[in-house]
Write a protein that holds these residues in place. Sequence first.
Motif: not given
Length: 236
Positions: A102-130
Motif C-alpha cells: 500500500x505504501x508503494x502505491x503512487x497514489x497514497x490515498x488509494x494506498x491508504x484505502x487499500x490497506x484499511x480494506x485489507x486489514x478489515x478483511x484479515x480481521x474477519x477471516x482470522x479472529x485471532x489476529x485482533x
Amino acid sequence: MAETTQFDAQQAPNDSDGAVSDGHDSVRPKLRADAADNRARILAAAREIIAERGIEVPMTAIARRAGVGAATLFRRFPDRRSLIAEVFATQLTHCESVLEEAAADPDPWHGFCTFVEDLGRMQIEDRGFTEAFLSAFSEDAGIDEKRLRAEAVFADLVERAQKSGGLRPDFNPSDLLLIFLANGGISEAPPEHAHDLSRRLIAYLLQSFEANGRPAGRSLPRPSRMRVGEVFAAPQ
C-alpha cells in the motif's frame, strides 16, 4: 481471561515424540524430519483453530487438531505465549507485506484505502489476529520491533495521503486503532454476515476519512441481510 486447562499449567508430559525407548534406560532420538513435521503440523493447526476461535483456545484443542500428543506440543512450544507469539509473527509479517504494498502505491490515498480494506478483511477471516495484536502476546521483542516498524510506515503513508489532498488533515495514525476495534467487533457476528457487515463499515469509515470538498468517489457495498434477531442469537 485465557481459558486454562490442566495441560496449559503443567510441565510437558512424557510421550514418545522425539525419542524412542528400547525398554532399557537408553533412549534413541527419532529422525529430525519427524520433529520438523510435528512442529509444522502444530503451527498449521494453531493458525487454523485460532482463526476460528481466537487466542483463548485451549492448548489441548490445538494438539488434537494437529494430531499430536500434549507432550509433543509442549516440547515444541513450552507454553501458550511461545506458540501464540510464533503464530502472530506470521500474521504480522503478512500484514507488513500488505502495508508495504500500500505504501508503494503512487497514489497514497488509494494506498491508504487499500490497506484499511485489507486489514478489515484479515480481521474477519482470522479472529485471532485482533486478539493477538492487542494482547500481551504481541510484546515479545521481535514482534514489537515489527509492529513499531509497521507503525512508522503507516504514519508516513498517512502524511503523504494528507498532502495529496485525499485524506482529511485531522486524521491521526492512532485512529487506526479505532478502525481496528470497531471492525474487530464484527467478527462476533454470524460468519455468513460478517464479511458484508465489515465491508460496509469500512466503506462508511473511508468516506468519512476523505478530505473536505473531495467528490464522493466511493460507493457503499450492499447492505447486510442480517436481522436484529440474529444479533441476539449469535454465539457469544
